[in-house]
Design an enzyme around this catalytic site. Structure first.
Site, PDB file in Angstrom:
ATOM      1  N   ALA A  97       0.868  -1.394  -0.046  1.00 32.20           N
ATOM      2  CA  ALA A  97      -0.121  -0.028  -0.110  1.00 32.20           C
ATOM      3  C   ALA A  97       0.774   1.315   0.077  1.00 32.20           C
ATOM      4  O   ALA A  97       2.221   1.354   0.491  1.00 32.20           O
ATOM      5  CB  ALA A  97      -0.912   0.026   1.507  1.00 32.20           C
ATOM      6  N   ILE A 139       0.197   3.980   1.558  1.00 27.95           N
ATOM      7  CA  ILE A 139       0.554   4.497   3.053  1.00 27.95           C
ATOM      8  C   ILE A 139       1.665   3.813   3.595  1.00 27.95           C
ATOM      9  O   ILE A 139       2.569   4.525   4.467  1.00 27.95           O
ATOM     10  CB  ILE A 139      -0.655   4.796   3.860  1.00 27.95           C
ATOM     11  CG1 ILE A 139      -0.562   5.467   4.912  1.00 27.95           C
ATOM     12  CG2 ILE A 139      -1.273   3.137   4.148  1.00 27.95           C
ATOM     13  CD1 ILE A 139      -0.069   6.756   4.942  1.00 27.95           C
ATOM     14  N   ARG A 188      -0.468  -9.587  -2.869  1.00 27.42           N
ATOM     15  CA  ARG A 188      -1.174 -10.756  -3.540  1.00 27.42           C
ATOM     16  C   ARG A 188      -0.211 -11.125  -4.777  1.00 27.42           C
ATOM     17  O   ARG A 188      -0.572 -12.307  -5.337  1.00 27.42           O
ATOM     18  CB  ARG A 188      -2.464 -10.191  -3.883  1.00 27.42           C
ATOM     19  CG  ARG A 188      -3.289  -9.762  -2.977  1.00 27.42           C
ATOM     20  CD  ARG A 188      -4.371  -9.072  -3.481  1.00 27.42           C
ATOM     21  NE  ARG A 188      -3.741  -7.529  -4.213  1.00 27.42           N
ATOM     22  CZ  ARG A 188      -4.674  -6.779  -4.749  1.00 27.42           C
ATOM     23  NH1 ARG A 188      -5.861  -6.879  -5.077  1.00 27.42           N
ATOM     24  NH2 ARG A 188      -4.084  -5.682  -5.280  1.00 27.42           N
ATOM     25  N   LEU A 243      -4.530  -2.709   4.348  1.00 25.98           N
ATOM     26  CA  LEU A 243      -5.331  -2.919   3.475  1.00 25.98           C
ATOM     27  C   LEU A 243      -6.545  -2.232   3.167  1.00 25.98           C
ATOM     28  O   LEU A 243      -6.804  -1.267   3.887  1.00 25.98           O
ATOM     29  CB  LEU A 243      -5.697  -4.343   3.629  1.00 25.98           C
ATOM     30  CG  LEU A 243      -4.499  -5.638   3.560  1.00 25.98           C
ATOM     31  CD1 LEU A 243      -5.166  -6.875   4.245  1.00 25.98           C
ATOM     32  CD2 LEU A 243      -4.096  -5.740   2.250  1.00 25.98           C
ATOM     33  N   HIS A 278      -9.994  -5.418   6.362  1.00 29.17           N
ATOM     34  CA  HIS A 278      -9.113  -5.052   7.966  1.00 29.17           C
ATOM     35  C   HIS A 278      -9.536  -6.259   8.816  1.00 29.17           C
ATOM     36  O   HIS A 278      -8.680  -6.621   9.646  1.00 29.17           O
ATOM     37  CB  HIS A 278      -9.492  -3.750   8.600  1.00 29.17           C
ATOM     38  CG  HIS A 278      -8.976  -2.622   7.751  1.00 29.17           C
ATOM     39  ND1 HIS A 278      -9.247  -1.415   8.167  1.00 29.17           N
ATOM     40  CD2 HIS A 278      -7.916  -2.781   6.766  1.00 29.17           C
ATOM     41  CE1 HIS A 278      -8.325  -0.639   7.349  1.00 29.17           C
ATOM     42  NE2 HIS A 278      -7.884  -1.221   6.248  1.00 29.17           N
ATOM     43  N   LYS A 317      -6.643   2.749   9.830  1.00 30.41           N
ATOM     44  CA  LYS A 317      -8.143   3.492  10.298  1.00 30.41           C
ATOM     45  C   LYS A 317      -8.866   3.284   8.828  1.00 30.41           C
ATOM     46  O   LYS A 317      -8.315   3.470   7.775  1.00 30.41           O
ATOM     47  CB  LYS A 317      -8.091   4.658  10.645  1.00 30.41           C
ATOM     48  CG  LYS A 317      -7.210   5.770   9.938  1.00 30.41           C
ATOM     49  CD  LYS A 317      -7.150   5.958   8.426  1.00 30.41           C
ATOM     50  CE  LYS A 317      -8.272   6.766   7.907  1.00 30.41           C
ATOM     51  NZ  LYS A 317      -7.996   6.886   6.423  1.00 30.41           N
ATOM     52  N   ARG A 329     -10.941   4.403  -2.290  1.00 28.84           N
ATOM     53  CA  ARG A 329     -12.134   5.129  -1.690  1.00 28.84           C
ATOM     54  C   ARG A 329     -13.056   5.248  -2.244  1.00 28.84           C
ATOM     55  O   ARG A 329     -14.110   5.788  -1.503  1.00 28.84           O
ATOM     56  CB  ARG A 329     -11.145   6.311  -1.621  1.00 28.84           C
ATOM     57  CG  ARG A 329      -9.878   6.253  -0.408  1.00 28.84           C
ATOM     58  CD  ARG A 329      -9.126   7.443  -0.550  1.00 28.84           C
ATOM     59  NE  ARG A 329      -7.869   7.181   0.301  1.00 28.84           N
ATOM     60  CZ  ARG A 329      -7.011   6.535   0.355  1.00 28.84           C
ATOM     61  NH1 ARG A 329      -7.017   5.837  -0.948  1.00 28.84           N
ATOM     62  NH2 ARG A 329      -5.889   6.327   0.992  1.00 28.84           N
ATOM     63  N   ASP A 376     -13.118   7.496   4.782  1.00 34.72           N
ATOM     64  CA  ASP A 376     -11.613   7.803   4.670  1.00 34.72           C
ATOM     65  C   ASP A 376     -11.116   8.940   5.500  1.00 34.72           C
ATOM     66  O   ASP A 376     -10.073   8.650   6.228  1.00 34.72           O
ATOM     67  CB  ASP A 376     -11.472   7.892   3.229  1.00 34.72           C
ATOM     68  CG  ASP A 376      -9.881   8.095   2.915  1.00 34.72           C
ATOM     69  OD1 ASP A 376      -9.417   7.162   3.166  1.00 34.72           O
ATOM     70  OD2 ASP A 376      -9.393   8.953   2.208  1.00 34.72           O
TER      71      ASP A 376
HETATM   72  N1  LIG Z   1      -3.095   6.581   8.694  1.00 34.61           N
HETATM   73  C1  LIG Z   1      -2.876   7.368   7.464  1.00 34.61           C
HETATM   74  O1  LIG Z   1      -2.430   8.455   7.222  1.00 34.61           O
HETATM   75  C2  LIG Z   1      -3.737   6.819   6.323  1.00 34.61           C
HETATM   76  C3  LIG Z   1      -3.379   7.388   4.990  1.00 34.61           C
HETATM   77  C4  LIG Z   1      -3.746   6.797   3.775  1.00 34.61           C
HETATM   78  C5  LIG Z   1      -4.399   5.661   3.892  1.00 34.61           C
HETATM   79  N2  LIG Z   1      -4.872   5.088   5.183  1.00 34.61           N
HETATM   80  C6  LIG Z   1      -5.414   3.702   5.189  1.00 34.61           C
HETATM   81  O2  LIG Z   1      -4.507   2.657   4.788  1.00 34.61           O
HETATM   82  C7  LIG Z   1      -5.389   1.832   3.990  1.00 34.61           C
HETATM   83  C8  LIG Z   1      -4.591   1.639   2.641  1.00 34.61           C
HETATM   84  O3  LIG Z   1      -4.769   2.910   2.155  1.00 34.61           O
HETATM   85  P1  LIG Z   1      -3.845   3.228   0.688  1.00 34.61           P
HETATM   86  O4  LIG Z   1      -4.313   4.630   0.147  1.00 34.61           O
HETATM   87  O5  LIG Z   1      -2.524   2.819   1.143  1.00 34.61           O
HETATM   88  O6  LIG Z   1      -4.290   2.117  -0.348  1.00 34.61           O
HETATM   89  P2  LIG Z   1      -3.514   1.349  -1.539  1.00 34.61           P
HETATM   90  O7  LIG Z   1      -2.263   2.199  -2.085  1.00 34.61           O
HETATM   91  O8  LIG Z   1      -4.618   1.625  -2.447  1.00 34.61           O
HETATM   92  O9  LIG Z   1      -2.992   0.083  -0.986  1.00 34.61           O
HETATM   93  C9  LIG Z   1      -3.838  -1.047  -0.631  1.00 34.61           C
HETATM   94  C10 LIG Z   1      -3.241  -2.224  -0.939  1.00 34.61           C
HETATM   95  O10 LIG Z   1      -4.080  -3.447  -0.533  1.00 34.61           O
HETATM   96  C11 LIG Z   1      -3.541  -4.360  -1.242  1.00 34.61           C
HETATM   97  N3  LIG Z   1      -5.047  -4.877  -1.805  1.00 34.61           N
HETATM   98  C12 LIG Z   1      -5.617  -6.282  -1.468  1.00 34.61           C
HETATM   99  N4  LIG Z   1      -6.822  -6.396  -1.928  1.00 34.61           N
HETATM  100  C13 LIG Z   1      -6.938  -5.335  -2.717  1.00 34.61           C
HETATM  101  C14 LIG Z   1      -8.181  -5.134  -3.577  1.00 34.61           C
HETATM  102  N5  LIG Z   1      -9.210  -6.005  -3.534  1.00 34.61           N
HETATM  103  N6  LIG Z   1      -7.911  -3.814  -4.221  1.00 34.61           N
HETATM  104  C15 LIG Z   1      -6.918  -2.837  -4.094  1.00 34.61           C
HETATM  105  N7  LIG Z   1      -5.856  -3.333  -3.401  1.00 34.61           N
HETATM  106  C16 LIG Z   1      -6.049  -4.539  -2.566  1.00 34.61           C
HETATM  107  C17 LIG Z   1      -2.722  -3.875  -2.550  1.00 34.61           C
HETATM  108  O11 LIG Z   1      -1.593  -4.494  -2.071  1.00 34.61           O
HETATM  109  P3  LIG Z   1      -1.120  -5.739  -2.905  1.00 34.61           P
HETATM  110  O12 LIG Z   1      -1.284  -5.735  -4.440  1.00 34.61           O
HETATM  111  O13 LIG Z   1       0.459  -5.593  -2.535  1.00 34.61           O
HETATM  112  O14 LIG Z   1      -1.658  -6.983  -2.138  1.00 34.61           O
HETATM  113  C18 LIG Z   1      -2.804  -2.395  -2.297  1.00 34.61           C
HETATM  114  O15 LIG Z   1      -1.721  -1.986  -2.521  1.00 34.61           O
HETATM  115  C19 LIG Z   1      -6.663   2.309   4.129  1.00 34.61           C
HETATM  116  O16 LIG Z   1      -7.505   1.622   5.172  1.00 34.61           O
HETATM  117  C20 LIG Z   1      -6.705   3.621   4.382  1.00 34.61           C
HETATM  118  O17 LIG Z   1      -7.752   4.267   5.132  1.00 34.61           O
HETATM  119  C21 LIG Z   1      -4.355   5.492   6.175  1.00 34.61           C
END
Ligand SMILES: NC(=O)c1ccc[n+]([C@@H]2O[C@H](COP(=O)([O-])OP(=O)(O)OC[C@H]3O[C@@H](n4cnc5c(N)ncnc54)[C@H](OP(=O)(O)O)[C@@H]3O)[C@@H](O)[C@H]2O)c1
Length: 333
Positions: A12, A14, A37, A74, A79, A97, A165, A177
């Site tokens: 991911a 983040i 994956r 994820l 989650h 979160k 999102r 989000d």
């Molecule tokens: N605390 C913070 O500052 C913060 C900031 C941004 C996001 N977040 C949270 O972090 C989480 C991820 O956000 P992100 O923006 O980093 O997401 P992202 O870049 O889209 O990454 C999600 C990852 O989940 C995996 N995945 C597994 N099943 C999937 C599916 N069906 N579709 C898409 N991806 C799938 C993929 O990794 P693989 O392909 O490698 O398996 C993908 O890279 C969310 O819960 C978000 O609310 C938190």
């Protein structure tokens, strides 16, 4: 001091941008493995970030006995499943979160953590920042009198409708989000739970809320209102107003270097600025989590995630029902 070996579930954004660098910055943590994956993706990610082990599926990482703790960034709908699986594999869990999709999923995750004697924490990093803790202290010690109003906002512009999102089945939407931060900071600074929730929203073509404005009634003369959105310029703020003055926290959730400030205003004459040194709140979150594994009391109990989720679900129900007032009494949500 013990060093904890971490596994990262997914490649991911983040993780790459924030949490892995924060773990690398901490003397308490080592990032041992990443799983994706797609094995090729895991290997490339591991090479890029200098992570020793790469796995082509998440369960394989959980089976690695050298891993103490996992970070789960994820999509929201995964989650619960992966936090439960990680707990069952004996791993401590730092989960992004919002913790899950609804309060019942959160409770299942907490039950799995308890049953397997592992720590579970929701990764709301912003609240570990000394500025947030200081503003809570100022408010609770009466610096602005009796608190009457909490205003907050978290918006940004995301045009890619394929992003997680925008997917309803993945727990997408502005409220899940970024609105979840506004709810969290309102509850944190109010120091109690809201009794009712109301919201209005505009919906994206995919069906999730693109923009939502909510109001929480905390009773005893305290109202919080906020807005969140995926469809407008970036905006983060929080203002807490009391009978004697008000505090403003610009860039509330992700302040840049030199941006963590509290403005304290009392009438026209008194205006003070409290400035906080630049600090990585993701590292502070991860270190509090690791101290908790060691037996310390967490700064924020995991039950907070259930309460935050109750409010999210109530606001979404209200927004889907023309702004109906939804009761938040404990037996209703
Ligand atoms: N605390 C913070 O500052 C913060 C900031 C941004 C996001 N977040 C949270 O972090 C989480 C991820 O956000 P992100 O923006 O980093 O997401 P992202 O870049 O889209 O990454 C999600 C990852 O989940 C995996 N995945 C597994 N099943 C999937 C599916 N069906 N579709 C898409 N991806 C799938 C993929 O990794 P693989 O392909 O490698 O398996 C993908 O890279 C969310 O819960 C978000 O609310 C938190």
């Amino acid at each position: 001091m013990k060093t904890y070996q971490w596994g990262i579930l997914s490649t991911a954004n983040i993780g790459r941008k924030a949490m892995i660098p924060a773990l690398l910055e901490s003397s308490m943590a080592e990032v041992l493995a990443v799983a994706s994956r797609d094995e090729e993706k895991a290997k490339n990610f591991a090479d890029e970030l200098d992570i020793p082990r790469a796995y082509g599926d998440y369960q394989a990482l959980l089976a690695d006995p050298a891993i103490d703790a996992v970070y789960i960034p994820l999509p929201n709908h995964l989650h619960r499943e992966w936090a439960v699986r990680a707990a069952e594999a004996g791993k401590h869990v730092l989960c992004e979160k919002p913790l899950a999709l609804d309060p019942s999923e959160c409770r299942q995750m907490i039950a799995a953590a308890e049953a397997n004697k592992v720590q579970l924490t929701e990764a709301f990093m912003y609240r570990y920042h000394p500025r947030i803790l200081a503003s809570r202290e100022m408010i609770h010690s009466g610096a602005i009198g009796k608190v009457r109003t909490i205003e907050s906002a978290f918006t940004f512009r995301l045009s890619d409708l394929n992003n997680i999102r925008y997917q309803p089945e993945m727990g997408g939407g502005a409220l899940m989000d970024v609105g979840c931060y506004c709810i969290n900071v309102s509850r944190l600074l109010a120091g109690r739970e809201p009794v009712t929730a109301q919201a209005r929203a505009y919906w994206a073509p995919t069906g999730v809320d693109a923009q939502l404005a909510g109001m929480l009634d905390f009773g005893d003369g305290l109202l919080a209102h906020f807005d969140c959105g995926l469809n407008q310029a970036r905006r983060e703020r929080c203002l807490v107003a009391g009978t004697e003055g008000y505090l403003t926290l610009p860039k509330t959730f992700i302040p840049g270097p030199d941006e963590a400030v509290i403005y304290e205003e009392k009438g026209r004459e008194i205006s003070e600025q409290h400035t906080f040194a630049d600090v990585n709140h993701y590292r502070l979150l991860a270190e509090d989590f690791m101290h908790t594994i060691d037996g310390s009391v967490p700064l924020f109990p995991i039950e907070d995630a259930v309460d935050n989720m109750r409010v999210i679900v109530a606001l979404l129900a209200s927004a889907r029902d023309d702004g109906r007032v939804v009761s938040l009494s404990r037996d209703s949500v």
